[in-house]
Design an enzyme around this catalytic site. Structure first.
Site, PDB file in Angstrom:
ATOM      1  N   ARG B  46       0.857  -1.182   0.000  1.00 59.43           N
ATOM      2  CA  ARG B  46       0.000   0.000   0.000  1.00 59.43           C
ATOM      3  C   ARG B  46       0.890   1.227   0.000  1.00 59.43           C
ATOM      4  NH1 ARG B  46      -3.064  -2.308   5.312  1.00 59.43           N
ATOM      5  NH2 ARG B  46      -3.898  -4.168   4.298  1.00 59.43           N
ATOM      6  N   ASP B  48       1.470   5.325   0.225  1.00 59.83           N
ATOM      7  CA  ASP B  48       0.822   6.492   0.840  1.00 59.83           C
ATOM      8  C   ASP B  48       0.338   7.466  -0.242  1.00 59.83           C
ATOM      9  OD1 ASP B  48       1.653   5.514   3.280  1.00 59.83           O
ATOM     10  OD2 ASP B  48       3.370   6.868   3.459  1.00 59.83           O
ATOM     11  N   ARG B 191       9.907   6.345   4.309  1.00 55.94           N
ATOM     12  CA  ARG B 191       9.868   7.786   4.556  1.00 55.94           C
ATOM     13  C   ARG B 191      10.525   8.143   5.892  1.00 55.94           C
ATOM     14  NH1 ARG B 191       3.796   9.463   3.524  1.00 55.94           N
ATOM     15  NH2 ARG B 191       4.676  11.494   4.074  1.00 55.94           N
TER      16      ARG B 191
END
Lengths: 239, 239
Positions: B46, B48, B191
């Site tokens: 998934r 972001d 991230r």
């Protein structure tokens, strides 16, 4: 000032009755800094909707003595992320971003495989291309020509002569890039040139058709305009 | 299928109550082709909101026998230009895009100078960076670690161990690119890793802080999450 922008969300450079434009956005930002003045931005050229700029130049006459750096920072603070003033500098009183310019340079990016990530910054070539034909066309452009066939019919200019200093196609595995530098360009001219050269390179027109168009002679071939996205105004030159 | 997308206009991969998602758009396109079925797309991971993909994989069980190519063309015809199915192929019944994957690879693009044209596809570094510190951090990641410090606190996973196969920063004149490949990634992990390494490289944290975070030891340093734009899921690997 030297300006960079992503043309995707603009109806081109020039202020229009309706729609967001680069000139309009910068003039709005100037009106925040100078609320009592009506300031007009003079651009070196007008890009079409969707065309990008890496270094378009423009000049303004300003009432107060903000330093170039202060002005640039104030403008960038008031502009959206898709426009950026990269350089601001003081010029002579008789400087005119358009009339003082001696040359402009464009880069046109084409890709062989479509990608969502680059779709607004490249044009996807859907056919097989003979790159030797492209190079042959590009060489024909060097020097001074009357580009009547390669400009919008309604263009209101005194003459349609342009001098091409540089015209070349570069090829890599994934990309084809057309580079062109001339003293000036007529409306849609780069798009008509690239689009029509690509028609030759895919075999729909002949080199002879292209020569006829370039000499404004009778031919059944009609110029084809390549899409705006993929086209970048790269640099404007001054003496 | 292998999917490419520009994440700029999506609220990430996974279907949500509100907002456009990649999974949602593809499932909608499938529902046009198979109006009588409720088809669920299983993605390898998934991403972001704002994160892009050059090669995310996903699988579906389909009721009819359209060929892979027919399906791909029908889907691409029903999808917006910011999603593209690059490949569709038949897999074994027990194939699961997520659980069968053996590795994922990400690329994170940072630029030293802001540009409107690349703003959605790069993150602009606003500080001076010591690239040797970046490389040192990247090397510390190799091998198996418990990434509890580098993942969203609410992540519901059985364990937070990931094995890093490859982790490196590449530098050119204009760009810094972080490449990382691992058996799996936790939510926001890339991230947090990149953002925190950059804090070390700009001198706000020490290498020792970074080591403590990596060993989930007490430290005053807190992980920093780098922006989504600039991050690309590059490839998903299967045996």
């Amino acid at each position: 000032m030297t300006i960079q922008y992503d043309g995707s969300d603009f109806h081109g450079w020039q202020v229009q009755a309706v729609g967001r434009t680069v000139q309009g956005d910068i003039e709005n930002a100037l009106s925040v800094i100078y609320p009592d003045e009506k300031i007009t931005l003079i651009g070196a050229g007008r890009t079409d909707a969707g065309v990008h700029a890496l270094g378009l130049t423009a000049n303004v006459k300003l009432p107060s003595k903000l330093s170039s750096n202060e002005l640039m920072q104030a403008l960038n603070g008031n502009l959206n992320q898709d426009i950026r003033i990269d350089l601001a500098e003081v010029v002579e009183d008789d400087f005119h971003a358009r009339f003082s310019a001696t040359a402009r340079e464009y880069e046109y990016r084409f890709v062989k495989v479509f990608s969502p990530v680059t779709r607004n910054y490249t044009t996807h070539l859907k056919w097989e291309i003979d790159k030797n034909l492209l190079k042959e066309c590009a060489e024909l452009l060097h020097g001074k020509h009357d580009f009547t066939s390669f400009c919008k019919a309604t263009a209101e200019v005194e003459n349609k002569n342009c001098t091409i200093f540089y015209s070349n196609w570069d090829e890599s595995e994934e990309k084809l890039i057309f580079n062109i530098k001339a003293n000036r360009f007529l409306q849609h001219m780069v798009r008509y040139l690239a689009g029509t050269m690509l028609e030759v390179a895919r075999g729909r027109y002949t080199i002879s058709d292209f020569k006829s168009l370039l000499k404004n002679k009778k031919t059944e071939a009609v110029v084809v305009r390549a899409p705006a996205h993929g086209l970048f105004l790269k640099k404007v030159y001054y003496d």
